[in-house]
Design a protein around this motif. Sequence first.
Motif, mmCIF file in Angstrom:
data_model
loop_
_atom_site.group_PDB
_atom_site.id
_atom_site.type_symbol
_atom_site.label_atom_id
_atom_site.label_comp_id
_atom_site.label_asym_id
_atom_site.label_seq_id
_atom_site.Cartn_x
_atom_site.Cartn_y
_atom_site.Cartn_z
ATOM 1 N N VAL A 195 25.267 54.819 74.508
ATOM 2 C CA VAL A 195 24.764 55.010 73.182
ATOM 3 C C VAL A 195 23.264 54.735 73.045
ATOM 4 N N LEU A 196 23.117 53.390 73.670
ATOM 5 C CA LEU A 196 21.802 52.841 73.652
ATOM 6 C C LEU A 196 20.734 53.453 74.317
ATOM 7 N N MET A 201 17.335 54.803 72.832
ATOM 8 C CA MET A 201 15.943 54.385 73.340
ATOM 9 C C MET A 201 15.174 55.706 73.560
ATOM 10 N N ARG A 202 15.897 56.671 74.165
ATOM 11 C CA ARG A 202 15.097 57.920 74.666
ATOM 12 C C ARG A 202 14.473 58.410 73.385
ATOM 13 N N ARG A 203 14.978 58.476 72.185
ATOM 14 C CA ARG A 203 14.701 58.870 70.949
ATOM 15 C C ARG A 203 13.235 58.196 70.396
ATOM 16 N N LEU A 204 13.336 56.909 70.700
ATOM 17 C CA LEU A 204 12.493 55.701 70.016
ATOM 18 C C LEU A 204 11.421 55.634 70.703
ATOM 19 N N ILE A 205 11.325 55.901 72.128
ATOM 20 C CA ILE A 205 10.279 55.654 73.020
ATOM 21 C C ILE A 205 9.446 56.874 73.503
ATOM 22 N N ASP A 206 8.269 57.077 73.178
ATOM 23 C CA ASP A 206 7.970 58.385 73.306
ATOM 24 C C ASP A 206 6.884 58.264 74.740
ATOM 25 N N GLU A 207 6.555 57.333 75.187
ATOM 26 C CA GLU A 207 5.636 57.028 76.337
ATOM 27 C C GLU A 207 6.558 57.054 77.757
ATOM 28 N N PRO A 208 6.670 57.982 78.504
ATOM 29 C CA PRO A 208 7.612 58.170 79.700
ATOM 30 C C PRO A 208 7.544 56.683 80.590
ATOM 31 N N LEU A 258 14.809 51.752 80.103
ATOM 32 C CA LEU A 258 16.283 52.305 80.685
ATOM 33 C C LEU A 258 16.529 51.519 82.151
ATOM 34 N N GLN A 259 15.572 51.101 82.691
ATOM 35 C CA GLN A 259 15.720 50.590 83.840
ATOM 36 C C GLN A 259 16.279 49.397 83.727
ATOM 37 N N ILE A 260 15.687 48.343 82.624
ATOM 38 C CA ILE A 260 16.325 46.782 82.139
ATOM 39 C C ILE A 260 17.798 47.315 81.569
ATOM 40 N N LEU A 261 17.953 48.307 80.814
ATOM 41 C CA LEU A 261 19.098 48.423 79.854
ATOM 42 C C LEU A 261 20.314 48.583 81.094
ATOM 43 N N TRP A 262 19.885 49.599 82.157
ATOM 44 C CA TRP A 262 21.081 49.859 83.063
ATOM 45 C C TRP A 262 21.371 49.051 84.287
ATOM 46 N N HIS A 263 20.361 48.056 84.246
ATOM 47 C CA HIS A 263 20.635 46.903 85.472
ATOM 48 C C HIS A 263 21.612 46.216 85.043
ATOM 49 N N ASP A 264 22.644 46.041 86.438
ATOM 50 C CA ASP A 264 23.852 45.428 86.408
ATOM 51 C C ASP A 264 23.717 44.026 86.985
ATOM 52 N N PRO A 265 23.585 42.975 86.207
ATOM 53 C CA PRO A 265 23.335 41.537 86.654
ATOM 54 C C PRO A 265 24.576 41.152 87.550
ATOM 55 N N ARG A 266 25.757 41.709 87.375
ATOM 56 C CA ARG A 266 26.872 41.374 88.199
ATOM 57 C C ARG A 266 26.683 41.761 89.764
ATOM 58 N N GLU A 267 25.556 42.777 90.227
ATOM 59 C CA GLU A 267 25.698 42.888 91.587
ATOM 60 C C GLU A 267 24.854 41.767 92.233
ATOM 61 N N ASN A 268 24.084 41.080 91.698
ATOM 62 C CA ASN A 268 23.056 40.116 92.251
ATOM 63 C C ASN A 268 23.193 38.764 91.532
ATOM 64 N N VAL A 269 24.311 38.124 91.622
ATOM 65 C CA VAL A 269 24.271 36.864 90.719
ATOM 66 C C VAL A 269 24.562 35.546 91.468
ATOM 67 N N SER A 311 15.858 40.872 76.343
ATOM 68 C CA SER A 311 15.932 42.291 76.138
ATOM 69 C C SER A 311 17.419 42.582 75.692
ATOM 70 N N SER A 312 18.387 41.961 75.741
ATOM 71 C CA SER A 312 19.743 42.004 75.263
ATOM 72 C C SER A 312 19.798 41.800 73.633
ATOM 73 N N GLN A 313 18.797 40.760 73.389
ATOM 74 C CA GLN A 313 18.867 40.684 71.844
ATOM 75 C C GLN A 313 18.076 41.795 71.167
ATOM 76 N N PHE A 314 17.158 42.388 71.763
ATOM 77 C CA PHE A 314 16.245 43.466 71.075
ATOM 78 C C PHE A 314 17.127 44.564 71.227
ATOM 79 N N PHE A 315 17.903 44.815 72.263
ATOM 80 C CA PHE A 315 18.881 46.122 72.453
ATOM 81 C C PHE A 315 19.833 46.304 71.356
#
Length: 357
Positions: free
Chosen positions: A137-138, A142-149, A156-167, A200-204
């Motif tokens: 959903v996020l 974000m795709r609708r809200l951010i015009d600059e590619p 989207l890279q920050i959003l989809w980063h999974d911190p569990r993979e390197n912790v 980033s999480s607070q903003f998202f």
Amino acid sequence: MQAYYDCRRNKRNTNSARQFELNMETNLLDLHDELLTGTYQPGRSICFVVTRPKAREVWAADFRDRIVHHLLYNQIGAGIEATFIADSCACIPGRGTLYAAKRLEAKVRSATQNWSRPCHYLKADLANFFVAIDKRVLDRQMRRLIDEPWWRRLALQILWHDPRENVSMRCPIHLLNRVPQHKRLTAQPAHLGLPIGNLSSQFFANVYLNALDQFVKHELKARHYIRYVDDFVLLHESPQQLNAWLAEIEAFLPTLGARLNPTKTILQPVARGIDFVGQVIKPWRRSTRRKTVAEAQRRIAVAPDDELLATANSYFGLLGQATASHHDRAQLARLLLRRGYTVNAALTQTYRKRGAP
């Protein structure tokens, strides 16, 4: 550079911040090059558990990744937050807990015509909020809200980063086990959950729930509504209207992949007091929540001398946000006086022990 200065403001004494600052210019240039060439990858996160007010996981990103979070927020944050309603609070400049408490108090005064007529409130929050946020959903939001590619790709890279993979786990297992399984990010599928502890999480999270704010204000036409993170309050003279709105909100939330916590949904007259953002709004006054006052007294009674000054002054500042706080501050002052510290006449600040160098 500005993102770096913003990031280090409250994190300068962490190990990762110190390591980064040893070769600050080189590290910033390297990070800049990685971002421009598209080779930037988030680093290792640190996971630990905080126990107050309740046990929960915190996922702290590496310092250089925090710089990227500030870089993204500095670029897109103000523009997106300008689309939020004025009653969306938390993690927005100028809209902290004091703003939220004062704004709710003003709404109560308006709805009750300065406490001269009865009114009811509906208070609710979302179940397991941060670990239940649907990234799909996020992603669409974000795709609708951010015009600059370029900025959209970074977001989207920050959003989809999974911190569990390197912790790096920095807490004993017995503390980790105190966090209920349904509140642990490690127990969620990859498309659910944001790590608590990052800008980033607070903003998202605010972007995610802006859809709820817009629905309540423009679809339900609720005049008196306010939200702080996942806690929200609606006011109306009719409890039947509040129940009708509650049903419509419950029907809307699945479109976000969210649901209410039924154990924390309250509907009652405002004259009984509204517990919101650590304060209780009652007729003609705002007081600090009793649990907070009790915790302040407990911590000041047992805090070691090298921590007591900062702890006490922090609580004086917190209690001072309420309009009815003199009695609570006087109780803290008596505890400090018994421990040999001095307190100013306004009961707003404490000083070193009498006679101490």
